[in-house]
Design a protein around this motif. Structure first.
Motif, mmCIF file in Angstrom:
data_model
loop_
_atom_site.group_PDB
_atom_site.id
_atom_site.type_symbol
_atom_site.label_atom_id
_atom_site.label_comp_id
_atom_site.label_asym_id
_atom_site.label_seq_id
_atom_site.Cartn_x
_atom_site.Cartn_y
_atom_site.Cartn_z
ATOM 1 N N TRP A 376 40.821 24.286 45.219
ATOM 2 C CA TRP A 376 41.336 25.193 44.193
ATOM 3 C C TRP A 376 40.739 26.557 44.454
ATOM 4 N N LEU A 377 41.396 27.585 43.964
ATOM 5 C CA LEU A 377 41.183 28.944 44.440
ATOM 6 C C LEU A 377 40.125 29.723 43.686
ATOM 7 N N GLY A 378 39.409 29.069 42.778
ATOM 8 C CA GLY A 378 38.279 29.708 42.156
ATOM 9 C C GLY A 378 38.613 30.448 40.877
ATOM 10 N N ASP A 379 37.796 31.454 40.585
ATOM 11 C CA ASP A 379 37.765 32.072 39.263
ATOM 12 C C ASP A 379 38.429 33.445 39.245
ATOM 13 N N GLN A 380 39.748 33.464 39.261
ATOM 14 C CA GLN A 380 40.451 34.745 39.175
ATOM 15 C C GLN A 380 40.325 35.340 37.765
ATOM 16 N N LEU A 381 40.449 36.660 37.708
ATOM 17 C CA LEU A 381 40.553 37.327 36.418
ATOM 18 C C LEU A 381 41.841 36.911 35.708
ATOM 19 N N VAL A 382 41.841 37.012 34.403
ATOM 20 C CA VAL A 382 43.063 36.763 33.637
ATOM 21 C C VAL A 382 43.893 38.057 33.674
ATOM 22 N N SER A 383 44.415 38.361 34.849
ATOM 23 C CA SER A 383 45.129 39.625 35.066
ATOM 24 C C SER A 383 46.200 39.427 36.131
ATOM 25 N N TRP A 384 46.999 40.462 36.307
ATOM 26 C CA TRP A 384 48.107 40.425 37.261
ATOM 27 C C TRP A 384 47.723 40.984 38.631
ATOM 28 N N ASP A 385 46.590 41.603 38.756
ATOM 29 C CA ASP A 385 46.321 42.494 39.884
ATOM 30 C C ASP A 385 46.083 41.753 41.201
ATOM 31 N N ALA A 386 46.083 42.553 42.281
ATOM 32 C CA ALA A 386 45.910 42.017 43.628
ATOM 33 C C ALA A 386 44.451 41.964 44.050
ATOM 34 N N ASP A 388 41.777 40.719 42.080
ATOM 35 C CA ASP A 388 41.124 39.502 41.604
ATOM 36 C C ASP A 388 41.958 38.777 40.557
ATOM 37 N N GLY A 389 43.253 39.027 40.542
ATOM 38 C CA GLY A 389 44.115 38.415 39.552
ATOM 39 C C GLY A 389 45.133 37.481 40.179
ATOM 40 N N MET A 390 46.269 37.397 39.542
ATOM 41 C CA MET A 390 47.321 36.461 39.924
ATOM 42 C C MET A 390 47.746 36.625 41.385
ATOM 43 N N LYS A 391 47.958 37.862 41.792
ATOM 44 C CA LYS A 391 48.429 38.094 43.174
ATOM 45 C C LYS A 391 47.381 37.671 44.196
ATOM 46 N N SER A 392 46.101 37.839 43.865
ATOM 47 C CA SER A 392 45.065 37.455 44.818
ATOM 48 C C SER A 392 45.020 35.942 45.016
ATOM 49 N N ALA A 393 45.365 35.186 43.982
ATOM 50 C CA ALA A 393 45.391 33.725 44.124
ATOM 51 C C ALA A 393 46.448 33.301 45.136
ATOM 52 N N GLY A 414 44.568 31.959 35.189
ATOM 53 C CA GLY A 414 43.308 32.577 35.574
ATOM 54 C C GLY A 414 42.151 32.029 34.768
ATOM 55 N N TYR A 415 40.944 32.497 35.086
ATOM 56 C CA TYR A 415 39.731 31.956 34.453
ATOM 57 C C TYR A 415 38.908 33.017 33.731
ATOM 58 N N THR A 416 38.619 34.129 34.400
ATOM 59 C CA THR A 416 37.604 35.050 33.911
ATOM 60 C C THR A 416 38.191 36.096 32.973
ATOM 61 N N ALA A 417 37.828 35.986 31.702
ATOM 62 C CA ALA A 417 38.112 37.033 30.726
ATOM 63 C C ALA A 417 36.858 37.876 30.556
ATOM 64 N N THR A 418 37.019 39.167 30.478
ATOM 65 C CA THR A 418 35.895 40.088 30.314
ATOM 66 C C THR A 418 36.036 40.815 28.985
ATOM 67 N N PRO A 419 34.970 41.444 28.501
ATOM 68 C CA PRO A 419 35.096 42.172 27.228
ATOM 69 C C PRO A 419 36.264 43.154 27.257
ATOM 70 N N GLY A 420 37.150 43.007 26.301
ATOM 71 C CA GLY A 420 38.321 43.879 26.236
ATOM 72 C C GLY A 420 39.516 43.372 27.024
ATOM 73 N N ARG A 421 39.345 42.292 27.774
ATOM 74 C CA ARG A 421 40.474 41.749 28.560
ATOM 75 C C ARG A 421 40.558 40.248 28.315
ATOM 76 N N HIS A 422 41.701 39.802 27.815
ATOM 77 C CA HIS A 422 41.916 38.388 27.578
ATOM 78 C C HIS A 422 43.253 37.971 28.191
ATOM 79 N N ARG A 423 43.484 36.688 28.218
ATOM 80 C CA ARG A 423 44.727 36.165 28.799
ATOM 81 C C ARG A 423 45.857 36.268 27.785
ATOM 82 N N THR A 424 46.922 36.941 28.177
ATOM 83 C CA THR A 424 48.078 37.100 27.295
ATOM 84 C C THR A 424 49.035 35.930 27.456
ATOM 85 N N ARG A 425 49.906 35.770 26.478
ATOM 86 C CA ARG A 425 50.925 34.730 26.574
ATOM 87 C C ARG A 425 51.848 34.971 27.756
#
Length: 582
Positions: A376-386, A388-393, A414-425
């Motif tokens: 499994w591909l590890g701990d991506q951010l809960v984001s769309w970006d390339a 550390d997010g969806m695209k990087s996976a 994704g896995y990693t939520a940071t202050p001010g950033r959470h996983r959206t629906r």
């Protein structure tokens, strides 16, 4: 004659037009020409260049933000567009330098005064992968329940919550293959506001007082239970620290130069030790612990987390230099998990087992495919970006598949939520669409901040979406079964970059947002927020059919002398990812 070398540099010619791929799961680089890539397995980091999150984490915990090249699975192996390959067979730190157009340099540390490797020349990239995986090993087909029965739902919270959520899924018609209960050994809320499980590898009966009844209820509905392990032991008072104290007394953890347990930990008031896998007695001991976990819980699957943390300044039982062992540690960790699975009777039929067992690894070395059933591909951010997010996976999966990591998947959402950033629906739903197509198993994760993240059971809309794409994943099971059989014989990954089958197409060599599933399915899922259309590149030489509209795209001429394929703009509203069949 030994001359006491500490570094060796190997330099050789390279065609300036030759494109270079591979090097393990590289999350930020599709084509490596012009780059220098270090071979060091490590935490990938939080952000990996995405700002300001990378800067912030590096300021708080030095190096924790990572970089574009940080990866759990740095593998000293590359494949070129001309079907050539070079790989090292020793585990020491190395750097592959592709910055010169006409030469390639490999720098390797050599604590043993030797540098070993092999060169492959073949007629095609698939033939190159087949030759390489004769060395690395090939991953075997998974048990049918894992890829053909629906979603493996990751959650924490104890027996009552698990029953409630499982009932919600069943009522919504969601096919449920497994319940992955990461907190089977207990859970704690940390001083930095995230949820962590206890690293003690014994059932927490206060959290799951009726574990076995829960397992039997799940089995009646065709659902398996899965647990969690890693090679750390947490120092704690009372029963949560029992295994740590036992391992400390026996000398089973890596040591400091001054003597005593080498303590790791980035959280105030919490420390843990790392098992010394160069110590045969320690290996037998932790293998017994894992075997007992499986026998006592009745679990048939688990996450075998971590494996990247061996310090360079520790002392090992074997007397080896840590720099010679660090990159080998993930392989040793996977091998002992495999042995525990076999001893518990869960290995393949060829191993004398019932064929039901499966664990999944995050870190890898060159020969990890011989041991681990699934990556499994590890701990991506809960984001769309390339970064550390969806695209990087997606990119990590495509690159890793070239180095034998043929069966892989990501945490849905994704896995990693940071202050001010959470996983959206929206992100969670689009990631479901991606994983239904790209991943060999369909597994969710609550993430490190479950209360902040959207969860699959939060709303009827999310449950319906989960149901639809768990069913789509299940519908592809016969096709995936055939691809896994092929992979076990040839090493071919299930999810493939376009250039694997279209090596002369320059456009295909640069596309990182779509992929092939086997040879005959092309997917271009939506990986941008608030988007209902995607641009899809259909490679030359084949006729492609849109699976939803049945509209046929015209065949394009093929071969290096012909033009490129065709770009299409495809409608992809929520629930309708762009998918084509050859």
């Amino acid at each position: 004659k030994s001359v006491g070398l500490n570094q060796v540099i190997l330099r050789y010619a390279s065609d300036k037009h030759e494109r270079i791929y591979g090097m393990g799961e590289q999350y930020s680089s599709l084509e490596h020409k012009g780059k220098r890539i270090p071979i060091i397995t490590a935490e990938q980091g939080i952000g990996r260049g995405k700002q300001p999150v990378t800067f912030a984490f590096n300021r708080v915990f030095m190096g924790s933000g990572g970089n574009w090249h940080t990866t759990y699975t740095a593998i000293p192996h590359y494949v070129t567009s001309a079907a050539r390959s070079v790989f090292l067979t020793n585990y020491s730190y190395a750097e592959f330098d592709f910055t010169d157009d006409e030469t390639i340099s490999i720098l390797s540390t050599t604590p043993t005064n030797t540098l070993c490797g092999q060169i492959i020349g073949a007629r095609s990239i698939p033939e190159t992968v087949a030759a390489y995986t004769e060395y690395s090993g090939r991953m075997e087909p998974l048990p049918e329940w894992a890829y053909a029965n629906g979603v493996i739902l990751g959650m924490t919270g104890g027996s009552a919550k698990v029953r409630k959520v499982a009932s919600m899924l069943r009522d919504a018609g969601v096919p449920l293959a497994g319940l992955w209960l990461q907190d089977w050994g207990g859970i704690r809320n940390t001083s930095i506001g995230i949820e962590r499980v206890w690293w003690n590898w014994e059932l927490d009966e206060s959290n799951y007082p009726d574990w076995h009844a829960l397992r039997e209820e799940a089995a009646m509905n065709g659902t398996r239970l899965l647990t969690y392990t890693n090679p750390f032991l947490m120092d704690a008072r009372g029963p949560k620290g029992r295994l740590y104290r036992e391992a400390k007394e026996a000398g089973y953890m890596v040591q400091t130069v001054a003597g005593g347990v080498y303590r790791l930990g980035h959280e105030p008031g919490v420390s843990f030790g790392l098992l010394d896998l160069t110590n045969p007695a320690a290996v037998r001991w932790i293998e017994d612990v894992l075997h007992d976990m499986l026998k006592n819980t009745g679990a048939v699957g688990w996450m075998a987390d971590f494996g990247e943390y061996l310090p360079f300044d520790c002392v090992l039982h074997s007397g080896e230099a840590p720099i010679a062992v660090h990159n080998r540690y993930p392989e040793d960790w996977a091998a002992l998990n495999r042995r525990a699975m076999i001893r518990a009777g869960l290995g393949s039929k060829n191993e004398g087992g019932n064929g039901e067992g499966m664990f999944y690894s995050r870190s890898a070395s060159s020969q990890t495919p011989r041991h681990t059933p699934l990556m499994w591909l590890g701990d991506q951010l809960v984001s769309w970006d390339a970064h550390d997010g969806m695209k990087s996976a997606v990119l990590g999966m495509l690159q890793g598949g070239l180095s034998g990591l043929a069966l892989s998947h990501s945490d849905i959402g994704g896995y990693t939520a940071t202050p001010g950033r959470h996983r959206t629906r929206e992100l969670l739903m689009r990631w479901m669409e991606l994983s239904a197509l790209s991943d060999v198993v369909f597994r969710t994760h609550q993430g490190n901040r479950p209360l902040h993240n959207a969860q699959p059971w939060d709303t009827p809309e999310l449950l319906d979406h989960l149901r639809d794409f768990a069913r789509l994943h299940r519908a592809l099971a016969p096709y995936r079964a055939e691809l896994m059989r092929e992979s076990s014989l040839t090493g071919m990954p299930l999810t493939r970059p376009l250039f694997m089958h279209y090596p002369h197409d320059v456009v295909a060599s640069r596309v990182a947002t779509q992929f092939l599933v086997g040879r005959d399915i092309l997917a271009a899922p939506v990986m941008d927020r608030k988007t209902s259309r995607v641009h899809v590149y259909l490679p030359p030489g084949d006729t492609w059919l849109d699976v939803w509209t049945t509209q046929q795209a015209p065949a394009q001429p093929t071969g290096p002398r012909h033009g490129h394929g065709v770009w299409l703009t495809v409608d992809a509203p929520m629930g309708w990812p762009a998918v084509f069949i050859r």
